[in-house]
Design an enzyme around this catalytic site. Sequence first.
Site, PDB file in Angstrom:
ATOM      1  N   LYS A   1       0.993  -1.047  -0.112  1.00 11.94           N
ATOM      2  CA  LYS A   1       0.061  -0.007   0.098  1.00 11.94           C
ATOM      3  C   LYS A   1       0.907   1.303  -0.019  1.00 11.94           C
ATOM      4  O   LYS A   1       0.440   2.356  -0.095  1.00 11.94           O
ATOM      5  CB  LYS A   1      -0.954   0.012   0.950  1.00 11.94           C
ATOM      6  CG  LYS A   1      -2.044  -1.012   1.088  1.00 11.94           C
ATOM      7  CD  LYS A   1      -2.947  -0.953   2.194  1.00 11.94           C
ATOM      8  CE  LYS A   1      -4.045  -2.146   1.981  1.00 11.94           C
ATOM      9  NZ  LYS A   1      -3.673  -3.381   2.441  1.00 11.94           N
TER      10      LYS A   1
HETATM   11  C1  LIG Z   1      -4.545  -4.493   1.589  1.00 12.77           C
HETATM   12  C2  LIG Z   1      -3.600  -5.858   1.744  1.00 12.77           C
HETATM   13  C3  LIG Z   1      -4.021  -6.785   0.697  1.00 12.77           C
HETATM   14  C4  LIG Z   1      -5.431  -6.790   0.010  1.00 12.77           C
HETATM   15  O1  LIG Z   1      -5.341  -5.548  -1.096  1.00 12.77           O
HETATM   16  P1  LIG Z   1      -6.775  -5.304  -1.711  1.00 12.77           P
HETATM   17  O2  LIG Z   1      -6.377  -4.353  -2.575  1.00 12.77           O
HETATM   18  O3  LIG Z   1      -7.388  -4.791  -0.661  1.00 12.77           O
HETATM   19  O4  LIG Z   1      -7.399  -6.370  -2.277  1.00 12.77           O
HETATM   20  C5  LIG Z   1      -3.378  -8.149   0.671  1.00 12.77           C
HETATM   21  N1  LIG Z   1      -2.216  -8.045   1.211  1.00 12.77           N
HETATM   22  C6  LIG Z   1      -1.878  -7.005   2.190  1.00 12.77           C
HETATM   23  C7  LIG Z   1      -0.702  -7.525   3.051  1.00 12.77           C
HETATM   24  C8  LIG Z   1      -2.515  -5.926   2.111  1.00 12.77           C
HETATM   25  O5  LIG Z   1      -1.952  -4.765   3.046  1.00 12.77           O
END
Ligand SMILES: *Cc1c(COP(=O)(O)O)cnc(C)c1O
Length: 429
Positions: free
Chosen positions: A107
């Site tokens: 993210k």
């Molecule tokens: C947020 C997150 C996900 C999921 O991603 P999405 O875009 O919400 O499907 C998967 N793995 C980790 C480590 C995350 O922080």
Amino acid sequence: MNYYSLNRKAPNTTFAEAVIRGLAPDKGLYFPESISPLDPSFFETIENKSNTDIAFEAIKQFIVPEIPEDVLKTIIEETLNFEFPIVNINENISTLELFHGPTMAFKDVGARFMARCLGYFNKSNTNEVTVLVATSGDTGGAVANGFLGVKGVNVVILYPSGKVSDIQEKQLTTLEENITALEVDGVFDDCQDMVKRAFMDEELTSQMQLTSANSINIARWLPQLFYYLFAYKQLKSKYKDIAFSIPSGNFGNICAGMVAQKLGLPVKHFIAANNANDTVVNYMTTQSYEPKPSVQTISNAMDVGNPSNFIRIQELHNNNFEDLKANLSSYSYTDDETRKALLELFKDYDYVADPHGAVGYLGAKAYLENNDAHVVFLETAHPTKFLDVVEEVIEQKVELPPQIKAVMDKKKSAIALSSYEELRAFLLN
Ligand SMILES: *Cc1c(COP(=O)(O)O)cnc(C)c1O
């Protein structure tokens, strides 16, 4: 580029307004009015381009001229100043590591990009914007870090006391400046409810500009399409058919991959790899979308019972189930299966994954049972972000990377909170 609301009951709007608002006034998610394929030469020569050039070419149709080209270039350079390496697992499977950013969560890219866009739109504005987020662990750190020092933007993060890991708590609570951590006496859902109430509280929103920083915000969602282009750049000379397995929660990441595909990226298939939260798996078999309360798992960033971006995925496939089915498969795994996959990756391939990546690996294997392709699973977090689970399964210590070590020695600063009234009073103060 204009954006429309997927509820179709709000006026179309600009990129700037979509970013500042987050959600449309009719509570719908914003979606770009058009997605034009890139020139085929872009993909033919992609291996000669830098990551920043690839990212700029791919995203500019959605953002320029609202953000001028030179500013967008700088935003991209600042956002992408780390590596996105492919690591080969075996003949048929590789992983794309998305955890080399400042908080070691994928993210980071979306949060850094969104922060800079919001900072640009807000620089001549005297009204500050407040970004309000609830986190179960990983989002908060990435958002806090991404927005640190951005002028005109305050960030308020709610996290459940005692329910996030030590590393995650340190990443949230040690930054100061324009970042405030609120330690909520409750669980993640309590944090989420308080945030939702704040967005609905008209007296509050008439006095301050509140926005969210989760993947419903287009500025956090769209830049994730870069990952798929970076993977293709590294793999195109080796494999003809490439599929992606994406550990999915709110389905923002996988949905951005599908935007990259619309831009012309050759992708054979998408695999949504899920933990026990199997709303989409069920939909893909029954055609009936039934959101459920989330179930807690060891891959907790994917504990989502009603994935907010699934509606964007349907829109990308013209709301046609057969089209979607031809492009997407979805599988769900238990925590036991996830632990076994972590161990298998470690023992057979000498690779230390995190629980989310391990779910992605399982999705890749499931697809390969009946299909030929090279499958790339996305590694969305560094294993130290989920240290307890990983060390217990592989029965070894995992070395803390320097980004994490640096934060562990800093002093926690958080404000304790236990009700919506307290949150409200804090925001209005
Ligand atoms: C947020 C997150 C996900 C999921 O991603 P999405 O875009 O919400 O499907 C998967 N793995 C980790 C480590 C995350 O922080």
